[in-house]
Design a protein around this motif. Structure first.
Motif, mmCIF file in Angstrom:
data_model
loop_
_atom_site.group_PDB
_atom_site.id
_atom_site.type_symbol
_atom_site.label_atom_id
_atom_site.label_comp_id
_atom_site.label_asym_id
_atom_site.label_seq_id
_atom_site.Cartn_x
_atom_site.Cartn_y
_atom_site.Cartn_z
ATOM 1 N N ALA A 308 1.336 8.514 -21.288
ATOM 2 C CA ALA A 308 0.340 8.824 -20.743
ATOM 3 C C ALA A 308 -0.511 8.747 -20.828
ATOM 4 C CB ALA A 308 1.211 10.540 -22.088
ATOM 5 N N GLY A 309 -1.645 10.002 -20.724
ATOM 6 C CA GLY A 309 -2.777 9.745 -21.022
ATOM 7 C C GLY A 309 -3.474 9.099 -19.462
ATOM 8 N N GLU A 310 -4.980 8.323 -20.017
ATOM 9 C CA GLU A 310 -5.537 8.428 -17.950
ATOM 10 C C GLU A 310 -5.033 6.694 -17.863
ATOM 11 O OE1 GLU A 310 -9.096 6.495 -21.261
ATOM 12 O OE2 GLU A 310 -9.795 7.645 -20.565
ATOM 13 N N ASN A 311 -4.198 6.145 -18.372
ATOM 14 C CA ASN A 311 -3.668 4.953 -17.754
ATOM 15 C C ASN A 311 -2.463 5.033 -16.744
ATOM 16 O OD1 ASN A 311 -5.560 3.359 -19.244
ATOM 17 N ND2 ASN A 311 -4.252 2.683 -21.104
ATOM 18 N N LEU A 312 -2.533 6.149 -17.051
ATOM 19 C CA LEU A 312 -1.420 6.390 -15.717
ATOM 20 C C LEU A 312 -1.727 7.502 -14.557
ATOM 21 C CD1 LEU A 312 1.702 5.547 -15.553
ATOM 22 C CD2 LEU A 312 2.440 7.639 -16.406
ATOM 23 N N ARG A 313 -1.121 7.533 -13.340
ATOM 24 C CA ARG A 313 -1.646 8.542 -12.695
ATOM 25 C C ARG A 313 -0.367 8.583 -11.225
ATOM 26 N NH1 ARG A 313 -6.612 5.829 -9.086
ATOM 27 N NH2 ARG A 313 -5.274 4.566 -7.587
ATOM 28 N N LEU A 314 -0.924 9.296 -10.607
ATOM 29 C CA LEU A 314 -0.436 9.300 -9.348
ATOM 30 C C LEU A 314 -0.851 9.148 -7.613
ATOM 31 C CD1 LEU A 314 2.648 12.750 -9.109
ATOM 32 C CD2 LEU A 314 2.966 10.237 -8.465
ATOM 33 N N TYR A 315 -0.812 8.121 -7.702
ATOM 34 C CA TYR A 315 -1.604 8.396 -5.880
ATOM 35 C C TYR A 315 -0.855 8.199 -4.592
ATOM 36 C CZ TYR A 315 -3.919 5.533 -2.583
ATOM 37 O OH TYR A 315 -4.502 5.266 -1.979
ATOM 38 N N ASP A 316 -1.247 9.335 -4.465
ATOM 39 C CA ASP A 316 -0.339 9.973 -3.398
ATOM 40 C C ASP A 316 -0.966 8.736 -1.725
ATOM 41 O OD1 ASP A 316 1.129 11.458 -3.788
ATOM 42 O OD2 ASP A 316 -0.771 13.262 -4.065
ATOM 43 N N THR A 317 0.115 8.364 -0.964
ATOM 44 C CA THR A 317 0.047 7.234 -0.212
ATOM 45 C C THR A 317 -0.970 8.298 0.641
ATOM 46 O OG1 THR A 317 1.661 6.389 -0.696
ATOM 47 C CG2 THR A 317 1.235 5.509 1.045
ATOM 48 N N PRO A 318 -2.386 7.403 1.905
ATOM 49 C CA PRO A 318 -2.439 8.568 2.769
ATOM 50 C C PRO A 318 -2.121 8.236 3.822
ATOM 51 C CG PRO A 318 -4.757 6.753 1.991
ATOM 52 C CD PRO A 318 -2.638 6.232 0.973
ATOM 53 N N LYS A 319 -1.848 9.113 4.562
ATOM 54 C CA LYS A 319 -0.913 9.556 5.754
ATOM 55 C C LYS A 319 -1.353 8.134 6.889
ATOM 56 C CE LYS A 319 1.109 13.549 6.449
ATOM 57 N NZ LYS A 319 1.316 13.588 5.111
ATOM 58 N N LYS A 320 -2.365 8.031 6.818
ATOM 59 C CA LYS A 320 -2.440 6.823 7.905
ATOM 60 C C LYS A 320 -1.673 5.190 7.416
ATOM 61 C CE LYS A 320 -7.096 5.370 6.107
ATOM 62 N NZ LYS A 320 -6.792 4.001 5.025
ATOM 63 N N ASP A 321 -1.509 5.410 5.829
ATOM 64 C CA ASP A 321 -0.424 3.539 5.680
ATOM 65 C C ASP A 321 0.308 4.168 4.985
ATOM 66 O OD1 ASP A 321 -3.465 2.709 5.241
ATOM 67 O OD2 ASP A 321 -3.448 3.138 2.865
ATOM 68 N N LEU A 322 1.444 5.611 5.464
ATOM 69 C CA LEU A 322 2.617 5.506 5.615
ATOM 70 C C LEU A 322 3.199 4.631 6.874
ATOM 71 C CD1 LEU A 322 2.836 9.212 4.801
ATOM 72 C CD2 LEU A 322 3.535 7.112 3.707
ATOM 73 N N ALA A 323 4.391 4.454 6.231
ATOM 74 C CA ALA A 323 5.547 3.246 7.227
ATOM 75 C C ALA A 323 5.704 4.703 8.120
ATOM 76 C CB ALA A 323 6.839 3.652 6.557
ATOM 77 N N HIS A 324 6.184 3.711 10.386
ATOM 78 C CA HIS A 324 6.218 4.978 10.949
ATOM 79 C C HIS A 324 7.368 5.683 10.677
ATOM 80 C CE1 HIS A 324 10.160 3.740 12.288
ATOM 81 N NE2 HIS A 324 9.194 2.522 12.016
ATOM 82 N N TYR A 325 8.400 5.696 9.803
ATOM 83 C CA TYR A 325 9.430 6.524 9.810
ATOM 84 C C TYR A 325 9.211 7.986 8.743
ATOM 85 C CZ TYR A 325 10.317 2.967 6.730
ATOM 86 O OH TYR A 325 10.131 2.088 5.278
ATOM 87 N N SER A 326 8.525 7.761 7.793
ATOM 88 C CA SER A 326 7.883 8.149 6.409
ATOM 89 C C SER A 326 7.370 9.351 6.875
ATOM 90 C CB SER A 326 7.475 6.783 5.364
ATOM 91 O OG SER A 326 7.355 7.961 3.524
ATOM 92 N N GLN A 327 7.609 10.567 5.828
ATOM 93 C CA GLN A 327 6.647 11.628 5.892
ATOM 94 C C GLN A 327 6.170 11.409 4.517
ATOM 95 O OE1 GLN A 327 9.290 15.605 6.343
ATOM 96 N NE2 GLN A 327 10.318 14.409 7.845
ATOM 97 N N ALA A 328 6.140 10.705 3.813
ATOM 98 C CA ALA A 328 4.710 10.831 2.101
ATOM 99 C C ALA A 328 5.542 10.624 1.468
ATOM 100 C CB ALA A 328 5.169 12.574 2.035
ATOM 101 N N GLY A 329 4.835 9.793 1.195
ATOM 102 C CA GLY A 329 4.740 8.433 -0.369
ATOM 103 C C GLY A 329 3.512 8.742 -1.960
ATOM 104 N N SER A 330 4.104 8.720 -2.991
ATOM 105 C CA SER A 330 3.129 8.727 -3.727
ATOM 106 C C SER A 330 3.550 6.998 -4.497
ATOM 107 C CB SER A 330 3.785 10.009 -4.730
ATOM 108 O OG SER A 330 3.207 10.786 -4.036
ATOM 109 N N ASP A 331 2.635 6.954 -5.784
ATOM 110 C CA ASP A 331 2.741 5.410 -6.226
ATOM 111 C C ASP A 331 2.825 6.297 -7.260
ATOM 112 O OD1 ASP A 331 4.340 3.829 -4.551
ATOM 113 O OD2 ASP A 331 1.991 2.548 -3.837
ATOM 114 N N VAL A 332 3.308 5.813 -8.870
ATOM 115 C CA VAL A 332 3.522 5.764 -10.305
ATOM 116 C C VAL A 332 2.560 4.891 -10.268
ATOM 117 C CG1 VAL A 332 3.645 6.003 -12.446
ATOM 118 C CG2 VAL A 332 5.050 7.446 -10.747
ATOM 119 N N GLU A 333 1.407 4.873 -11.501
ATOM 120 C CA GLU A 333 0.614 3.777 -11.148
ATOM 121 C C GLU A 333 -0.442 3.727 -12.788
ATOM 122 O OE1 GLU A 333 -1.685 2.745 -6.620
ATOM 123 O OE2 GLU A 333 -3.084 3.882 -8.413
ATOM 124 N N TYR A 334 0.000 2.120 -12.977
ATOM 125 C CA TYR A 334 -0.479 2.284 -14.507
ATOM 126 C C TYR A 334 -1.854 0.969 -13.870
ATOM 127 C CZ TYR A 334 -0.223 0.562 -19.319
ATOM 128 O OH TYR A 334 -1.258 0.676 -20.488
#
Ligand code: ATP
Length: 531
Positions: A308-334
């Motif tokens: 937990a805390g500031e070392n963890l975040r959720l990053y939402d993939t911008p629409k332009k970077d999504l694969a053609h078949y994908s409607q949404a994507g998010s990464d859990v990042e450390y």
């Protein structure tokens, strides 16, 4: 003057030392270089006694919270129960699986070779710097690294520029696209001359092998680069042979292999690694709600394990970077020490639509449609015709080795005032050693009492992890060893134990001690481990 992009500009605070973390990992038996006595093999790592138990604990936590009792019993969208089942699929699949999934045709990284230094780089990992002197316009490339490496590289480049071009400021070009004309002016990271870098070429990351003795082109097979495809190709069998109903998930855990162009940053980018992937199948109309649900749960899950805390975040993939078949994507990042102050991907949560089932249906000819008898037209006889469709899939795909690395980095703590100036604050659920039992001194019957308590704790907690006992060295050294191993609780038998049957419990994180009845030790530990 130098300019830096926000991604590499060290923010307030500083990163932990990766060298120190790696040294502790080796010293305490968490991680070893694979084939070390032969000089190692790039991109491969082994786990020692503590590391393999830590990894098992993280894998078990995933299995428990994703398959056995998904999402801690929380309900999903519309108050629906979250149901998941496991599979275990082969590392080697029919080669057509990888043609259907797009890995054989398109699983490529852009790679550049340096003709002078004979080194190989990933084009998207190179950064470019040029002098601001417009008449010269010469450029220098270097390999992107952590903030320290970056500073170091800039210093070296600064000197180089001064020596070869006279005075000149440096300007960093972050969005440079390496084409022939541009590259002709670039001096590679380990080269002296300009123009020695080749243009980026696609490099397939699949490990190739041969099945059978003949080893002809017809026998080519691949080591899987992800565990997910094993789930998609068994989707129909799971539906037909079990009682699962959409929405439901299928979990698959195991080794994956990618012939990474530049394996680096300890275990972060390895060529052999383990994944924990869930493919969650749902009706297309509900897929965005399930995506949101999984995105949030996966973040909460990593938080629950101490990231937990500031070392963890959720990053939402911008629409332009999504694969053609994908409607949404998010990464859990450390925020790893080597990505600091930036972040690195720990897990991707992807809305994959029905892309994979469609692909396998087309390539194999097998029908992948699901007959949803809870939906569809209501017939006059009161029954439903059933709606046939290809379910949409939400995929939380986590890296087990990256998870272990994040846990190790987060746990590493320096405190010069303690007997062990470095200690590992590993979450009790993941700690490889759950407890240790020490006699204060090896006499007066203390070892016997300690061994009895050790035996009791071992019988009670062997499913959760290791329970150690140790009679040797001073008590301070024994505590220090356990601190570095990340053992949360140490029980010490001393002279008072002989009088009043109490023991000292030492808390790893605070160093604080308390006395409890020896008969209460197992219950105390059970409570602290949340069992
Ligand atoms: P990256 O962009 O870092 O190469 P990716 O987006 O290709 O990762 P996925 O295909 O989404 O990764 O794989 C899911 C997870 O598997 C990643 O989030 C990561 O934790 C893990 N993973 C992927 N490649 C590697 C690797 N080479 N070494 C260790 N773990 C990996």
């Amino acid at each position: 003057m130098t300019s830096q992009s926000p991604a590499t500009n060290p923010a307030a605070g500083s990163a932990k030392s990766m060298d120190a973390i790696m040294a502790l990992c080796k010293r305490r038996g968490f991680v070893y270089q694979a084939s070390e006595i032969y000089g190692g093999i790039n991109g491969f790592w082994d786990y020692g006694p503590l590391g393999s138990q830590l990894k098992k604990n993280l894998r078990d936590a995933w299995w428990q919270d994703m398959v056995l009792r998904p999402c801690w019993g929380k309900t999903g969208p519309g108050g629906r129960e979250v149901r998941c089942v496991p599979v275990e699929t082969c590392i080697i699949q029919h080669p057509k699986v990888w043609a259907a999934s797009g890995h054989v045709g398109g699983f490529n990284d852009p790679m550049m070779d340096c003709k002078e230094s004979k080194r190989r780089y990933r084009a998207d990992h190179l950064r470019y710097v040029k002098t601001t002197d417009p008449s010269e316009g010469r450029m220098f490339a270097f390999v992107e690294g952590d903030a320290d490496t970056f500073e170091e590289a800039l210093k070296r480049l600064g000197k180089y520029v001064k020596r070869t071009l006279g005075e000149g400021d440096l300007e960093i070009i972050t969005d440079a696209k390496p084409d022939g004309q541009f590259l002709a002016r670039v001096v590679g990271p380990h080269a002296k001359e300009a123009g020695t870098l080749t243009e980026p070429r696609a490099f397939n990351l699949m490990f190739k092998t041969y099945v059978g003795a003949t080893a002809t082109d017809d026998d080519v097979a691949y080591l899987r680069p992800e565990t997910a495809q094993g789930v998609f190709v068994q989707f129909k069998n799971v539906v037909d042979t079990t009682r699962v109903k959409v929405p439901f998930g299928i979990g698959n855990v195991g080794k994956s292999f990618r012939n990474e162009v530049t394996p680096r940053n300890f275990t972060f980018r390895s060529r052999e690694f383990e994944q924990m992937e869930l493919e969650f199948f749902c009706h297309p109309d509900e897929s965005m709600e399930w995506f949101t649900f999984w995105r949030e749960f996966r973040m909460a899950w990593w938080e629950s394990l101490g990231l937990a805390g500031e070392n963890l975040r959720l990053y939402d993939t911008p629409k332009k970077d999504l694969a053609h078949y994908s409607q949404a994507g998010s990464d859990v990042e450390y925020r790893f020490p080597f990505t600091y102050p930036g972040f690195g991907e720990l897990e991707g949560v992807a809305h994959r639509g029905n892309f994979d089932l469609t692909q396998h249906q087309q390539h194999s000819g097998a029908k992948m449609e699901y007959n949803d008898t809870e939906r569809g037209e209501l017939l006059p006889n009161g029954q439903r015709r059933g709606e046939r469709y290809l379910p949409h899939c939400i995929e939380p795909a986590a890296g087990l080795d990256r998870g272990v690395l994040a846990v190790l980095c987060e746990a590493y703590t320096k405190d010069e005032s303690r007997p062990s100036p470095e200690f590992m604050k590993i979450h009790p659920r993941l700690a490889p050693i759950k407890a240790a039992v020490f006699p204060l001194v090896a006499k007066d019957g203390m070892p016997e009492i300690a061994h009895k308590l050790h035996d009791e704790l071992l019988r009670r907690f062997w499913r959760e992890g290791l329970v150690e006992s140790d009679d040797k060295q001073t008590i301070g050294k024994r505590y220090a060893r356990m601190d570095e191993a990340g053992c949360p609780y140490c029980f010490t038998i001393d002279s008072d134990t002989l009088k009043d049957q109490t023991v000292t419990v030492r808390d790893r994180d605070t160093g604080g001690q308390q006395r409890i009845a020896i008969s209460h030790a197992a219950a105390f530990l059970s409570d602290k481990l949340g069992l």
